[in-house]
Design an enzyme around this catalytic site. Structure first.
Site, PDB file in Angstrom:
ATOM      1  N   SER B  21       0.820  -1.212   0.000  1.00  0.00           N
ATOM      2  CA  SER B  21       0.000   0.000   0.000  1.00  0.00           C
ATOM      3  C   SER B  21       0.856   1.264   0.000  1.00  0.00           C
ATOM      4  CB  SER B  21      -0.891  -0.011   1.238  1.00  0.00           C
ATOM      5  OG  SER B  21      -1.635   1.180   1.307  1.00  0.00           O
ATOM      6  N   LYS B  45      -3.673   2.228  -2.075  1.00  0.00           N
ATOM      7  CA  LYS B  45      -3.346   3.284  -1.112  1.00  0.00           C
ATOM      8  C   LYS B  45      -4.307   3.311   0.082  1.00  0.00           C
ATOM      9  CE  LYS B  45      -1.469   6.996   0.542  1.00  0.00           C
ATOM     10  NZ  LYS B  45      -0.164   6.853   1.224  1.00  0.00           N
ATOM     11  N   GLY B  46      -3.782   3.685   1.242  1.00  0.00           N
ATOM     12  CA  GLY B  46      -4.586   3.814   2.451  1.00  0.00           C
ATOM     13  C   GLY B  46      -5.837   4.643   2.201  1.00  0.00           C
ATOM     14  N   VAL B  71       3.818  11.114   3.702  1.00  0.00           N
ATOM     15  CA  VAL B  71       2.694  11.407   2.818  1.00  0.00           C
ATOM     16  C   VAL B  71       1.433  11.665   3.640  1.00  0.00           C
ATOM     17  CG1 VAL B  71       1.193  10.481   1.015  1.00  0.00           C
ATOM     18  CG2 VAL B  71       3.677  10.178   0.864  1.00  0.00           C
ATOM     19  N   LEU B  73      -1.369   9.581   4.323  1.00  0.00           N
ATOM     20  CA  LEU B  73      -2.674   9.041   3.904  1.00  0.00           C
ATOM     21  C   LEU B  73      -3.488   9.967   3.006  1.00  0.00           C
ATOM     22  CD1 LEU B  73      -3.842   7.297   7.198  1.00  0.00           C
ATOM     23  CD2 LEU B  73      -2.829   6.230   5.185  1.00  0.00           C
ATOM     24  N   CYS B 130       0.122   3.462  10.567  1.00  0.00           N
ATOM     25  CA  CYS B 130       0.679   4.576   9.809  1.00  0.00           C
ATOM     26  C   CYS B 130       1.304   5.589  10.754  1.00  0.00           C
ATOM     27  CB  CYS B 130      -0.388   5.273   8.968  1.00  0.00           C
ATOM     28  SG  CYS B 130       0.329   6.629   8.021  1.00  0.00           S
ATOM     29  N   ILE B 191       6.289  -5.402   7.955  1.00  0.00           N
ATOM     30  CA  ILE B 191       6.103  -4.241   8.805  1.00  0.00           C
ATOM     31  C   ILE B 191       5.660  -3.014   7.996  1.00  0.00           C
ATOM     32  CG2 ILE B 191       7.810  -4.925  10.533  1.00  0.00           C
ATOM     33  CD1 ILE B 191       9.818  -3.017   9.194  1.00  0.00           C
TER      34      ILE B 191
HETATM   35  C1  LIG Z   1       5.524   6.672  -0.034  1.00  0.00           C
HETATM   36  C2  LIG Z   1       4.959   5.598   0.840  1.00  0.00           C
HETATM   37  C3  LIG Z   1       3.592   5.599   1.147  1.00  0.00           C
HETATM   38  C4  LIG Z   1       3.041   4.619   1.962  1.00  0.00           C
HETATM   39  N1  LIG Z   1       1.688   4.616   2.231  1.00  0.00           N
HETATM   40  C5  LIG Z   1       1.143   3.616   2.982  1.00  0.00           C
HETATM   41  C6  LIG Z   1      -0.275   3.540   3.231  1.00  0.00           C
HETATM   42  O1  LIG Z   1      -1.061   4.350   2.734  1.00  0.00           O
HETATM   43  N2  LIG Z   1      -0.747   2.529   4.021  1.00  0.00           N
HETATM   44  C7  LIG Z   1       0.094   1.590   4.568  1.00  0.00           C
HETATM   45  O2  LIG Z   1      -0.374   0.686   5.257  1.00  0.00           O
HETATM   46  N3  LIG Z   1       1.417   1.611   4.333  1.00  0.00           N
HETATM   47  C8  LIG Z   1       1.968   2.609   3.559  1.00  0.00           C
HETATM   48  N4  LIG Z   1       3.327   2.614   3.334  1.00  0.00           N
HETATM   49  C9  LIG Z   1       4.178   1.570   3.935  1.00  0.00           C
HETATM   50  C10 LIG Z   1       4.477   0.444   2.947  1.00  0.00           C
HETATM   51  O3  LIG Z   1       3.294  -0.191   2.508  1.00  0.00           O
HETATM   52  C11 LIG Z   1       5.412  -0.598   3.578  1.00  0.00           C
HETATM   53  O4  LIG Z   1       4.809  -1.127   4.738  1.00  0.00           O
HETATM   54  C12 LIG Z   1       6.760  -0.022   3.978  1.00  0.00           C
HETATM   55  O5  LIG Z   1       7.205   0.905   3.028  1.00  0.00           O
HETATM   56  C13 LIG Z   1       7.847  -1.097   4.169  1.00  0.00           C
HETATM   57  O6  LIG Z   1       8.070  -1.830   2.985  1.00  0.00           O
HETATM   58  P1  LIG Z   1       9.221  -1.474   1.897  1.00  0.00           P
HETATM   59  O7  LIG Z   1      10.497  -1.294   2.667  1.00  0.00           O
HETATM   60  O8  LIG Z   1       9.248  -2.640   0.970  1.00  0.00           O
HETATM   61  O9  LIG Z   1       8.780  -0.227   1.244  1.00  0.00           O
HETATM   62  C14 LIG Z   1       3.884   3.601   2.510  1.00  0.00           C
HETATM   63  C15 LIG Z   1       5.258   3.601   2.185  1.00  0.00           C
HETATM   64  C16 LIG Z   1       5.802   4.571   1.360  1.00  0.00           C
HETATM   65  C17 LIG Z   1       7.267   4.525   1.052  1.00  0.00           C
END
Ligand SMILES: Cc1cc2nc3c(=O)[nH]c(=O)nc-3n(C[C@H](O)[C@H](O)[C@H](O)COP(=O)(O)O)c2cc1C
Ligand SMILES: Cc1cc2nc3c(=O)[nH]c(=O)nc-3n(C[C@H](O)[C@H](O)[C@H](O)COP(=O)(O)OP(=O)(O)OC[C@H]3O[C@@H](n4cnc5c(N)ncnc54)[C@H](O)[C@@H]3O)c2cc1C
Ligand code: FES
Lengths: 263, 306
Positions: B21, B45-46, B71, B73, B130, B191
């Site tokens: 997401s 997206k959330g 960001v 949400l 978040c 995570i």
């Molecule tokens: C730009 C950005 C926006 C994110 N928005 C959300 C979100 O809306 N809801 C959510 O549960 N996680 C969100 N995340 C977290 C990611 O889904 C993920 O849990 C986190 O980045 C760790 O994984 P990664 O290291 O592979 O990116 C966001 C991460 C990034 C970098």
């Protein structure tokens, strides 16, 4: 401009140093280039640059459809661009392109003004050439801290009437772009119907103010920090009259009237 | 060819690779680069009950081997999702999962209830983690009692597969995982981002408008992997692992540590085709070792000394 985005390895044909701060890269595409418009950009993956994790957004500075190459004009800022400045001929660079919208081009002969500085000259020279090929001869106002920031003036001269300012007076008018007499002469007399600007944000904002005050249309190409470059992460947003918009895909070009805090 | 099919409660995935997401938009942004239908699923997206503007710019700062984001949400709210976005993405022949967030339990419940009616959404991921919103968000996920409460309330109205996304910003993540399992979560994903911060020494200011933000990318992988391993050993429900996965080997590390499925987040920004490459890489790994099904690899970490 809904050209399909692509990801490909380009080959470095030429890496030319312009001065201590700027260099130019000519890159050959592996497939026939689609039509590309002024202000569109690419996202480059820079390998082996210390602590450089994300891709780097760089404007398309020139395009040669016969040679199937694009040219970039780059300012050395940090590790990413420094590493890129040392890249050798025949090396390959992974690129996502073409990204973003573009400056809108008038369909009739109009008097337009291009204002920029530093690496903002990169998309503006492409725009100047594009306008020239449509028989629109622009005024071009280029500014910078010193002579070093005034790039490719001969090329600009081929496509329009060039005016120069430097803060230290090492070239052209001494001062900042917004103080140049050209603005008083042409803008305030309404001889110009549109201003295009790309460069440092304070400069663009000051130009937008002058345009708004004189009721002249003005488009600015923004350079917000980007993570994905393709509209997925919402990191690059700018506040507009219709909410937060993504600079990477709703922009980089915005009508300054729609930008909050640019009034 | 090795069998990549997995199941999370009633949710069937053709392979264990999902996109995380907030890093994959609504899928459309990646259509030029990959065939979305080849993914195990996408998590959009959330989404919140009301529209949200998110936090002011700057929202992003690069770090060594990763990035911070704030960001917050930004989304158009669940009604716009249902009316404008859902009709465009329901065509995907893969699992489209909605990440649901809120400021209070009522908001979570109302949003989940609305999404429960959408035929082509087989699961939600409850975002109680978040770090980028002032109210709610991570607050629910850093306390076992409130994590249990919000899971319980949503479970009452949401009938399909319920995944709860956990925060790493806690002392003992197994305690939260057990609490949401007890209230009916079908799976946990972990995570979310780690709370972090960055400073510009030239301006002497924080690099993010919110001062602190969420750290993601390869720099968080060891922490994420450790937590997946701990949670796998603490709960019976399937664990979905994510955090810094950049290639197939990273994905396999998470699967060995106990993840039934994995999510690709920040890596999508570096290579928009990485999710498909990781599916192929997992398949190759299994084939080369004559492992007939991905299910034989899950939690297969060898503990005895060689
Ligand atoms: C730009 C950005 C926006 C994110 N928005 C959300 C979100 O809306 N809801 C959510 O549960 N996680 C969100 N995340 C977290 C990611 O889904 C993920 O849990 C986190 O980045 C760790 O994984 P990664 O290291 O592979 O990116 C966001 C991460 C990034 C970098
Ligand atoms: C749409 C767009 C088009 C661009 N076109 C050009 C161009 O044609 N030529 C050119 O030289 N530069 C261009 N830039 C700016 C360029 O992307 C940055 O200078 C570059 O990313 C810096 O990378 P680095 O690793 O060298 O520096 P870093 O070490 O990452 O940063 C050095 C400094 O550069 C600034 N910076 C970093 N990333 C960005 C960014 N995305 N935008 C603006 N400033 C940044 C930071 O404030 C930092 O203090 C463009 C940016 C955007 C968003
Ligand atoms: S940089 Fe990701 S949305 Fe613009």
């Amino acid at each position: 401009m809904t050209t399909k985005k692509q990801i490909q390895d380009f080959i470095v044909l030429n890496n030319k140093k312009i001065n201590s701060d700027y260099f130019e890269l000519e890159l050959k595409a592996p497939v026939k280039l689609p039509e590309i418009f002024p202000a569109q950009f690419i996202e480059i993956h820079i390998e082996n640059a210390k602590d450089t994790f994300l891709r780097r957004p760089i404007s398309i500075h020139d395009i040669d459809y016969d040679k199937n190459t694009i040219t970039l004009l780059i300012q050395i800022k940090g590790e990413g661009t420094k590493t890129l400045s040392k890249i050798e001929k025949d090396a390959s660079l992974n690129i996502i392109y073409p990204l973003g919208n573009s400056f809108s081009i008038p369909d009739k002969k109009e008097k337009v003004l291009l204002v920029g500085g530093g690496c903002g000259s990169a998309p503006l020279l492409f725009l100047a050439k594009y306008l020239f090929n449509k028989n629109i001869i622009p005024y071009i106002l280029i500014g910078g801290k010193s002579e070093n920031d005034i790039l490719k003036i001969e090329n600009f001269g081929e496509y329009g009437n060039v005016f120069i300012t430097t803060e230290d007076g090492s070239l052209g008018f001494k001062g900042i772009v917004t103080e140049h007499p050209l603005l008083k002469k042409e803008v305030e007399k309404h001889n110009i119907s549109k201003i295009y600007t790309c460069g440092p944000e304070p400069m663009m904002k000051a130009i937008a103010k002058i345009a708004n005050k004189n009721n002249i249309a003005c488009e600015a190409s923004l350079e917000n920090m980007m993570a994905c470059g393709i509209g997925a992460c919402l990191c690059c947003v700018v506040e507009t009259t219709s909410g937060n918009q993504r600079v990477c895909c709703d922009g980089p070009v915005f009508d300054v009237k729609n930008l909050k805090g640019w009034e | 060819m090795a069998d990549l099919n997995i199941k999370i409660k009633n949710l069937e995935l053709k392979n264990p690779v999902l996109t995380a997401s907030g890093t994959f938009g609504y899928g459309e942004e990646f259509e030029d680069f990959i065939d979305i239908n080849k993914l195990g699923g996408i998590i959009v997206k959330g989404t919140t009950l009301e529209p949200r503007q998110g936090n002011p710019y700057p929202r992003m700062a690069e770090t060594a081997s990763g990035m911070l984001n704030a960001v917050g949400l930004q989304n158009k709210g669940v009604d716009v999702f249902i009316n404008d976005i859902y009709p465009k993405i329901k065509k995907y022949n893969t699992n489209v999962i909605v990440n649901v967030s809120g400021s209070n339990i009522k908001e979570y419940v109302k949003t989940a209830e609305k999404i429960n009616h959408l035929d082509k959404i087989p699961a939600i991921e409850l975002n109680i983690s978040c770090p980028n919103v002032k109210q709610g968000g991570m607050a629910f996920g850093t306390n076992a009692k409130s994590a249990a409460e919000v899971t319980k309330a949503v479970r009452e109205v949401y009938k399909k597969t319920l995944i709860v996304k956990l925060s790493p910003n806690v002392t003992d993540i197994t305690e939260i995982a057990k609490a949401v399992e007890a209230e009916g979560a079908d799976s946990v994903s972990l995570i979310n981002t780690l709370l972090g911060m960055a400073v510009d020494v030239n301006t002497q200011r924080p690099l993010l408008s919110t001062v602190t933000g969420g750290l993601s990318g390869p720099c968080v992988k060891p922490v994420a992997l450790r937590m997946v391993w701990q949670v796998f050993n603490a709960v019976k429900i399937p664990v979905i692992g994510l955090g810094g996965i950049m290639n197939a080997n990273d994905a396999i590390e998470f699967i060995l540590a106990g993840a039934t499925a994995i999510q690709i987040g920040t890596a999508n920004f570096i290579d928009p085709q990485i999710s498909i490459k990781i599916i192929k890489g997992i398949e190759k790994y299994l084939s080369e070792r004559n492992i007939s099904s991905i299910n034989d690899l899950i939690g297969g970490l060898k503990m005895e000394s060689a």
